[in-house]
Design a protein around this motif. Structure first.
Motif, PDB file in Angstrom:
ATOM      1  N   GLU A  76       0.831  -1.200   0.000  1.00 33.54           N
ATOM      2  CA  GLU A  76       0.000   0.000   0.000  1.00 33.54           C
ATOM      3  C   GLU A  76       0.872   1.258   0.000  1.00 33.54           C
ATOM      4  N   ALA A  77       1.962   1.226   0.725  1.00 32.39           N
ATOM      5  CA  ALA A  77       2.861   2.381   0.785  1.00 32.39           C
ATOM      6  C   ALA A  77       3.409   2.695  -0.607  1.00 32.39           C
ATOM      7  N   PRO A 108      -5.750   6.655  -3.261  1.00 36.06           N
ATOM      8  CA  PRO A 108      -5.706   7.970  -3.909  1.00 36.06           C
ATOM      9  C   PRO A 108      -4.497   8.792  -3.474  1.00 36.06           C
ATOM     10  N   ALA A 109      -3.667   9.116  -4.435  1.00 36.84           N
ATOM     11  CA  ALA A 109      -2.437   9.849  -4.132  1.00 36.84           C
ATOM     12  C   ALA A 109      -2.264  11.051  -5.038  1.00 36.84           C
ATOM     13  N   GLY A 110      -3.321  11.378  -5.807  1.00 41.23           N
ATOM     14  CA  GLY A 110      -3.207  12.519  -6.695  1.00 41.23           C
ATOM     15  C   GLY A 110      -2.291  12.232  -7.869  1.00 41.23           C
ATOM     16  N   PRO A 143       3.828  10.888  -0.721  1.00 42.43           N
ATOM     17  CA  PRO A 143       4.919  10.293   0.067  1.00 42.43           C
ATOM     18  C   PRO A 143       4.666  10.315   1.571  1.00 42.43           C
ATOM     19  N   ALA A 144       3.922  11.308   2.066  1.00 42.38           N
ATOM     20  CA  ALA A 144       3.637  11.372   3.497  1.00 42.38           C
ATOM     21  C   ALA A 144       2.787  10.180   3.930  1.00 42.38           C
ATOM     22  N   ALA A 188      10.333   8.511  -7.422  1.00 45.07           N
ATOM     23  CA  ALA A 188       9.123   8.747  -6.642  1.00 45.07           C
ATOM     24  C   ALA A 188       9.189   8.053  -5.282  1.00 45.07           C
ATOM     25  N   LEU A 189       9.671   6.810  -5.277  1.00 41.86           N
ATOM     26  CA  LEU A 189       9.719   6.062  -4.017  1.00 41.86           C
ATOM     27  C   LEU A 189      10.775   6.621  -3.074  1.00 41.86           C
TER      28      LEU A 189
END
Length: 569
Positions: A336-337, A379-381, A386-387, A427-428
């Protein structure tokens, strides 16, 4: 194994041209350039310029009738895709048969009746026995390459080796008379009419079967017959079949007198020739070559060229695959992260930009035929969250982040290549996840990631549709009974959830494809919530066509300019 349209156009390539049609979910209904919309007429020669040759032009060895629909110019099947623009092209319609099939109550028996007046190019009648034989020869090892479904679906077919070794044939296919064919299945399959569009359902008269040489001069039931086939599909020439009659075929128009198909061409050369449009190239199309970012930028700046470029969507999803058998991906919080951390904007940019890729938040392609329902379980936009990813990592026991390895190919500008891998790595990193990249040559990569024994914990993958429905999209990836331990395995999560398997069986019983689509959509949402994959993008395809091409029609089924309908000036 379905391959990406960006890698092999001869299977199922996404394309749409400016004729108001795009594949797999049209984004607009804009009309084509006036020239492309001009009234079609019969005559002339259509030239097809392709990177991939039309190899193994035998209905038993062709996976589908893709490749720009070139096979369907010669081979007719029991059912067919509707030759119509956009979503209307996802409908299955009769072809050789009078209807799309008569199912038994549980969809385990399907009966078809042939139309009257069907003939081969030599004037002999097409019979149900010819269709049965055509299917049976697709089981022969020397004619391998076609779709594998019938081996799994037909009663007693798993060990059948074809008519050359077992002339008794398959008892699961009955032909009670010359115009009737009946199929007996091991399980309920409401999608059978969709499967019956594939080229293995094309009739082959036993007396004309020449085995592995059949591809050189196959017997035609379509509007064209093969005049020559050089170097196993490098150069093919088709001419009109005098025994094809439009009265028995509502789907094909057969406008050109001749169709000249050239394969093995460099992709840059193809686009240069179509762009220039000199001589014969004004009457040319391509069915497997896309415009790249640089070519697209140049084309977009030229109105005369941009009017001959279209945008298409094939039912395909590029995704990040997890193997939960490998730590730390056995922890759903970690999966999920990563789902929250993905920046789809940078992935889209790595894939060539928004003109060539659209962000995906569902594994199912974004079109109704697959049962697509808009959703985003994480949902991450547009740029990731990252938060939220760091919060989940802490819950997973990694408050200081972690290090993972991402496998990818070394193919440049590919959906599984270093550009996309680097975008994910960047990104990660913002979420505290260090990504080590493990690049390898394409064939070695395929062998590694699709083997249960060597599958890594995290890798890039893609999946395309054999036909526009949820079954061939979700089944191979998430049905636990399709896990292959000693061969190519596509269920990378190795999911074997009885509730998922049971729902797949339940949906397969439905012969109402609209009702089935809704159920596939709901099942897709349930699976997406388990974070077994991270959908990244749905590819977009851009293609040029010749300036004198007319009657551009592209269905959502194949996403390819339909050579069955196109005309030349």
């Amino acid at each position: 194994m379905p391959l990406s349209p960006r890698k092999l156009g001869a299977i199922a390539v996404g394309l749409a041209l400016a004729g108001g049609a795009v594949a797999c979910g049209p984004k607009s209904a804009d009309s084509a350039a006036k020239g492309a919309d001009a009234a079609p007429h019969q005559g002339g020669t259509l030239y097809v310029l392709n990177n991939q040759p039309q190899t193994n032009f035998d209905p038993a060895r062709l996976y589908t009738s893709g490749g720009g629909n070139i096979p369907s110019l010669v081979f007719r099947t029991l059912t067919a895709r509707n030759r119509a623009n956009g979503a209307a092209g996802n409908k299955v319609v009769p072809d050789l048969a009078t209807d799309t099939g008569e199912p038994s109550k549980d969809a385990t028996v399907w009966t078809y009746h042939l139309k009257a007046g069907l003939k081969y190019q030599d004037g002999t009648a097409v019979t149900a026995a010819d269709i049965k034989y055509g299917i049976e020869r697709s089981f022969a090892a020397e004619l391998s390459g076609g779709a594998p479904y019938l081996r799994d679906w037909l009663v007693g077919a798993k060990d059948y080796q074809g008519p050359y070794k077992d002339p008794k044939g398959l008892s699961a296919i009955e032909t009670p008379d010359a115009s009737t064919i009946v199929f007996h299945l091991d399980k309920s399959e409401g999608d059978f009419p969709l499967l019956a569009t594939q080229t293995s359902f094309s009739p082959v008269p036993k007396a004309k079967d020449t085995g592995t040489k059949y591809a050189d001069a196959p017997v035609s039931t379509g509007p064209y017959e093969v005049v020559s086939n050089q170097d196993n599909g490098e150069h093919m020439v088709l001419k009109r079949n005098p025994e094809w009659f439009a009265a028995t075929d509502s789907q094909r128009k057969a406008y050109p007198d001749t169709i000249d198909v050239q394969g093995g061409l460099d992709q840059a050369v193809i686009n240069q020739r179509l762009s220039a449009g000199v001589g014969k190239d004004a009457d040319a199309i391509t069915t497997d070559t896309n415009l790249g970012p640089a070519e697209l930028a140049k084309t977009s700046a030229d109105k005369s060229l941009s009017s001959r470029v279209g945008t298409g969507h094939f039912g395909y999803t590029d995704y990040l695959a997890f193997n939960p058998k490998v730590k730390p991906f056995d922890n759903i919080k970690v999966r999920e992260a990563i789902s929250y951390a993905i920046d789809r904007t940078t992935v889209v940019d790595a894939d060539g930009g928004s003109s060539l890729a659209e962000p995906a938040t569902t594994f199912l392609p974004d079109q109704a035929a697959f049962g697509y329902t808009p959703s985003d379980p994480f949902p991450a936009g547009a740029n990731g969250n990252p938060a939220k990813a760091k919060e989940l990592l802490k819950e997973a026991g990694y408050p200081n982040g972690l290090t993972v390895t991402l496998a990818h190919t070394t193919d440049k500008n590919g959906e599984e290549g270093p550009e996309v891998a680097t975008a994910i790595q960047d990104a990660l990193k913002k979420a505290g996840i260090t990504v080590k990249l493990d690049g390898m040559e394409h064939n070695a990569y395929q062998d590694k990631v699709y083997s249960v024994k060597t599958e890594p914990g995290l890798f890039l993958a893609g999946w395309g549709a054999d036909w526009p429905a949820g079954g061939p999209f979700l089944g191979p990836i998430f049905d636990g009974r399709q896990i292959v331990k000693d061969g190519y395995n596509f269920n990378s999560a190795q999911l074997n959830d009885p509730s998922v398997n049971s729902e797949i069986d339940s949906i397969n019983k439905l012969t109402d494809l609209s009702a089935a689509a809704k159920r596939w959509g709901a099942l897709g949402q349930k699976i997406d919530a388990q974070a077994l994959t991270v959908p990244l993008v749905h590819p977009v395809y851009k293609r040029l066509y010749g300036k004198d091409i007319r009657n551009i029609v592209i269905s959502d089924w194949t996403g390819v300019l339909d050579a069955d309908l196109v005309a030349v000036k």
